[in-house]
Scaffold this motif. Sequence first.
Motif, PDB file in Angstrom:
ATOM      1  N   SER A 174      -4.606 -29.569  -5.448  1.00 48.88           N
ATOM      2  CA  SER A 174      -5.119 -30.635  -4.716  1.00 48.88           C
ATOM      3  C   SER A 174      -5.307 -30.104  -3.046  1.00 48.88           C
ATOM      4  O   SER A 174      -4.585 -29.342  -2.874  1.00 48.88           O
ATOM      5  CB  SER A 174      -4.097 -31.635  -4.428  1.00 48.88           C
ATOM      6  N   LYS A 175      -6.477 -30.318  -2.586  1.00 52.04           N
ATOM      7  CA  LYS A 175      -6.779 -29.989  -1.269  1.00 52.04           C
ATOM      8  C   LYS A 175      -7.187 -28.559  -1.127  1.00 52.04           C
ATOM      9  O   LYS A 175      -7.074 -27.663  -0.119  1.00 52.04           O
ATOM     10  CB  LYS A 175      -5.519 -30.190  -0.446  1.00 52.04           C
ATOM     11  N   ARG A 176      -7.132 -28.047  -2.268  1.00 48.47           N
ATOM     12  CA  ARG A 176      -7.416 -26.474  -2.600  1.00 48.47           C
ATOM     13  C   ARG A 176      -6.266 -25.604  -1.856  1.00 48.47           C
ATOM     14  O   ARG A 176      -6.657 -24.243  -1.292  1.00 48.47           O
ATOM     15  CB  ARG A 176      -8.677 -26.143  -2.086  1.00 48.47           C
ATOM     16  N   LYS A 177      -5.191 -25.937  -1.668  1.00 46.03           N
ATOM     17  CA  LYS A 177      -4.247 -25.120  -0.985  1.00 46.03           C
ATOM     18  C   LYS A 177      -3.941 -23.739  -1.807  1.00 46.03           C
ATOM     19  O   LYS A 177      -3.523 -22.774  -1.122  1.00 46.03           O
ATOM     20  CB  LYS A 177      -2.895 -25.731  -0.565  1.00 46.03           C
ATOM     21  N   VAL A 178      -4.006 -23.808  -3.136  1.00 48.95           N
ATOM     22  CA  VAL A 178      -3.611 -22.856  -3.829  1.00 48.95           C
ATOM     23  C   VAL A 178      -4.825 -22.397  -4.722  1.00 48.95           C
ATOM     24  O   VAL A 178      -4.954 -23.309  -5.660  1.00 48.95           O
ATOM     25  CB  VAL A 178      -2.698 -22.892  -4.574  1.00 48.95           C
ATOM     26  N   PRO A 179      -5.744 -21.575  -4.327  1.00 51.19           N
ATOM     27  CA  PRO A 179      -6.925 -21.312  -5.401  1.00 51.19           C
ATOM     28  C   PRO A 179      -6.595 -20.986  -6.665  1.00 51.19           C
ATOM     29  O   PRO A 179      -5.727 -20.131  -6.837  1.00 51.19           O
ATOM     30  CB  PRO A 179      -7.743 -20.306  -4.684  1.00 51.19           C
ATOM     31  N   VAL A 180      -7.248 -21.388  -7.795  1.00 50.77           N
ATOM     32  CA  VAL A 180      -6.962 -21.173  -9.242  1.00 50.77           C
ATOM     33  C   VAL A 180      -7.511 -19.809  -9.446  1.00 50.77           C
ATOM     34  O   VAL A 180      -7.223 -19.296 -10.444  1.00 50.77           O
ATOM     35  CB  VAL A 180      -7.386 -22.174 -10.052  1.00 50.77           C
ATOM     36  N   TRP A 181      -8.627 -19.425  -8.858  1.00 50.75           N
ATOM     37  CA  TRP A 181      -9.449 -18.303  -9.385  1.00 50.75           C
ATOM     38  C   TRP A 181      -8.783 -16.964  -9.479  1.00 50.75           C
ATOM     39  O   TRP A 181      -9.103 -16.199 -10.460  1.00 50.75           O
ATOM     40  CB  TRP A 181     -10.775 -18.069  -8.774  1.00 50.75           C
ATOM     41  N   PRO A 182      -8.031 -16.656  -8.467  1.00 47.34           N
ATOM     42  CA  PRO A 182      -7.319 -15.526  -8.483  1.00 47.34           C
ATOM     43  C   PRO A 182      -6.451 -15.250  -9.819  1.00 47.34           C
ATOM     44  O   PRO A 182      -6.027 -14.197 -10.445  1.00 47.34           O
ATOM     45  CB  PRO A 182      -6.355 -15.381  -7.236  1.00 47.34           C
ATOM     46  N   PHE A 183      -5.726 -16.387 -10.085  1.00 49.13           N
ATOM     47  CA  PHE A 183      -4.890 -16.043 -11.264  1.00 49.13           C
ATOM     48  C   PHE A 183      -5.408 -16.106 -12.400  1.00 49.13           C
ATOM     49  O   PHE A 183      -5.216 -15.605 -13.459  1.00 49.13           O
ATOM     50  CB  PHE A 183      -3.946 -17.614 -11.221  1.00 49.13           C
ATOM     51  N   LEU A 184      -6.795 -16.772 -12.447  1.00 44.46           N
ATOM     52  CA  LEU A 184      -7.520 -16.759 -13.794  1.00 44.46           C
ATOM     53  C   LEU A 184      -8.106 -15.349 -13.970  1.00 44.46           C
ATOM     54  O   LEU A 184      -8.232 -14.742 -14.835  1.00 44.46           O
ATOM     55  CB  LEU A 184      -8.935 -17.734 -13.680  1.00 44.46           C
ATOM     56  N   ILE A 185      -8.520 -14.557 -13.066  1.00 40.54           N
ATOM     57  CA  ILE A 185      -9.126 -13.047 -13.084  1.00 40.54           C
ATOM     58  C   ILE A 185      -7.858 -12.352 -13.391  1.00 40.54           C
ATOM     59  O   ILE A 185      -8.080 -11.472 -14.271  1.00 40.54           O
ATOM     60  CB  ILE A 185      -9.509 -12.805 -11.621  1.00 40.54           C
ATOM     61  N   LEU A 186      -6.627 -12.565 -12.807  1.00 37.83           N
ATOM     62  CA  LEU A 186      -5.557 -11.797 -13.268  1.00 37.83           C
ATOM     63  C   LEU A 186      -4.956 -12.094 -14.621  1.00 37.83           C
ATOM     64  O   LEU A 186      -4.659 -10.979 -15.368  1.00 37.83           O
ATOM     65  CB  LEU A 186      -4.188 -11.884 -12.398  1.00 37.83           C
ATOM     66  N   SER A 187      -5.560 -13.271 -15.343  1.00 37.51           N
ATOM     67  CA  SER A 187      -4.991 -13.476 -16.405  1.00 37.51           C
ATOM     68  C   SER A 187      -5.745 -12.441 -17.409  1.00 37.51           C
ATOM     69  O   SER A 187      -5.477 -12.504 -18.766  1.00 37.51           O
ATOM     70  CB  SER A 187      -5.192 -14.761 -16.727  1.00 37.51           C
ATOM     71  N   PHE A 188      -7.006 -12.044 -17.104  1.00 34.48           N
ATOM     72  CA  PHE A 188      -7.848 -11.092 -18.078  1.00 34.48           C
ATOM     73  C   PHE A 188      -6.902  -9.906 -18.242  1.00 34.48           C
ATOM     74  O   PHE A 188      -6.943  -9.031 -19.133  1.00 34.48           O
ATOM     75  CB  PHE A 188      -9.128 -10.752 -17.439  1.00 34.48           C
ATOM     76  N   PHE A 189      -5.961  -9.481 -17.357  1.00 33.58           N
ATOM     77  CA  PHE A 189      -4.985  -8.347 -17.587  1.00 33.58           C
ATOM     78  C   PHE A 189      -3.693  -8.535 -17.763  1.00 33.58           C
ATOM     79  O   PHE A 189      -2.922  -7.927 -18.505  1.00 33.58           O
ATOM     80  CB  PHE A 189      -5.163  -7.612 -16.325  1.00 33.58           C
ATOM     81  N   GLY A 190      -3.367  -9.624 -17.234  1.00 32.75           N
ATOM     82  CA  GLY A 190      -1.946 -10.293 -17.437  1.00 32.75           C
ATOM     83  C   GLY A 190      -1.536 -11.395 -18.220  1.00 32.75           C
ATOM     84  O   GLY A 190      -0.217 -11.813 -18.565  1.00 32.75           O
ATOM     85  N   GLY A 191      -2.682 -12.055 -18.792  1.00 34.53           N
ATOM     86  CA  GLY A 191      -2.452 -13.368 -19.750  1.00 34.53           C
ATOM     87  C   GLY A 191      -1.431 -14.242 -18.893  1.00 34.53           C
ATOM     88  O   GLY A 191      -1.824 -14.883 -17.788  1.00 34.53           O
ATOM     89  N   VAL A 192      -0.677 -14.892 -19.794  1.00 32.46           N
ATOM     90  CA  VAL A 192       0.170 -16.111 -19.339  1.00 32.46           C
ATOM     91  C   VAL A 192       1.124 -15.431 -18.396  1.00 32.46           C
ATOM     92  O   VAL A 192       1.448 -16.342 -17.513  1.00 32.46           O
ATOM     93  CB  VAL A 192       0.695 -16.573 -20.564  1.00 32.46           C
ATOM     94  N   TYR A 193       1.410 -14.347 -18.416  1.00 30.91           N
ATOM     95  CA  TYR A 193       2.336 -13.973 -17.270  1.00 30.91           C
ATOM     96  C   TYR A 193       1.757 -13.980 -15.906  1.00 30.91           C
ATOM     97  O   TYR A 193       2.436 -14.121 -14.944  1.00 30.91           O
ATOM     98  CB  TYR A 193       2.821 -12.384 -17.372  1.00 30.91           C
ATOM     99  N   ALA A 194       0.335 -13.898 -15.853  1.00 33.54           N
ATOM    100  CA  ALA A 194      -0.290 -14.292 -14.451  1.00 33.54           C
ATOM    101  C   ALA A 194      -0.799 -15.792 -14.277  1.00 33.54           C
ATOM    102  O   ALA A 194      -0.581 -16.142 -13.231  1.00 33.54           O
ATOM    103  CB  ALA A 194      -1.476 -13.168 -14.456  1.00 33.54           C
ATOM    104  N   LEU A 195      -0.759 -16.376 -15.429  1.00 29.97           N
ATOM    105  CA  LEU A 195      -1.096 -17.871 -15.120  1.00 29.97           C
ATOM    106  C   LEU A 195       0.108 -18.815 -14.803  1.00 29.97           C
ATOM    107  O   LEU A 195       0.091 -19.678 -14.141  1.00 29.97           O
ATOM    108  CB  LEU A 195      -1.673 -18.524 -16.310  1.00 29.97           C
ATOM    109  N   LEU A 196       1.360 -18.476 -15.222  1.00 35.83           N
ATOM    110  CA  LEU A 196       2.465 -19.143 -15.089  1.00 35.83           C
ATOM    111  C   LEU A 196       2.696 -19.479 -13.643  1.00 35.83           C
ATOM    112  O   LEU A 196       3.246 -20.605 -13.013  1.00 35.83           O
ATOM    113  CB  LEU A 196       3.699 -18.569 -15.675  1.00 35.83           C
TER     114      LEU A 196
END
Length: 333
Positions: A174-196
Amino acid sequence: MSFTNATFMSCNFLSLPLKNPTLRSSLLQPQNSNPRISLSQKSSKVPTFSATQFCKTSIFTSHKEKGRLQICRSTLNGQKPEDPVLSEGENGGAGKNWTTSILLFVLWGALMFYVLTLSPNQTPSRDMYFLKKLLNLKGDDGFRMNDVLVSVWYIMGLWPLVYSMLMLPTARSSKRKVPVWPFLILSFFGGVYALLPYFVLWKPPPPPVDESELTRWPLNFLESKLTAWISLAAALGLVIYAGLASGADWIEYYQYFNESKFIHVMSLDFTLLSAFAPFWVYNDMTSRKWFDKGSWLLFLSLVPLIGPALYLVLRPPLSAEAEAAAPSLTEPK
């Protein structure tokens, strides 16, 4: 006028003591059945109705903020257009429930502690060898890689793409306070450990999506049916490849799981991504107003990778959802 997460109510409580005589007289004046509310041109509102209280509720968004406006029609049946709208302070509604975020944070912390300190690590040199083989950094030396291991490795490269298609844009905070795209990019290397960590910080509902965004990268790629079909075909191929592996390969993979930190951590990653996927399927489905027609896919989303990939193929496009919701953005007369 700017409204920010406020709840506005006027519900026939004429016996309440009012210290402001001007406000008291304005409440006792006859009111129209169709009150007029001035909003900015960039605002939109989606009305719902409660027949028991003759109330009309609108959830609307401005160019930066969201709010909730509730107007309860008085039995006096009338309001002058120039009468002011009663308002409360900011954040009049209930506060955010942090219980789920705290539990997810504890899960992430415990998981990281287990991975870094308690997971098996008996074969570090072999792990490095496997990693080089899987990355094609080591030439053909006659060693045959385990078919199940190869399949799981490529599945872990496909999961972040599936999650990106599920979470952009309907799982943006909400309100884009925390962008999701950095976590999605990191998930290609860290999987769920980067998404949690994003799951912990995520705050619904997502901000509105402009039609122009759907024609630009990355939404034009993530919303493409071609991308969805390729993901489904790849998922089916990898799962079938693992399913056709010999029993000896499965027994060997289980032995690797008990000895290798690399394979142990990757297997836990696969399990957790499979466990969280049905929730994000549900979130995306409800954001597209498709739950009534697509709820049966929630059961299929329990099937690791294939279920969510099938949902991505069958879900309606966001543009169609926006057009279907367009009539509701106008106040009914």
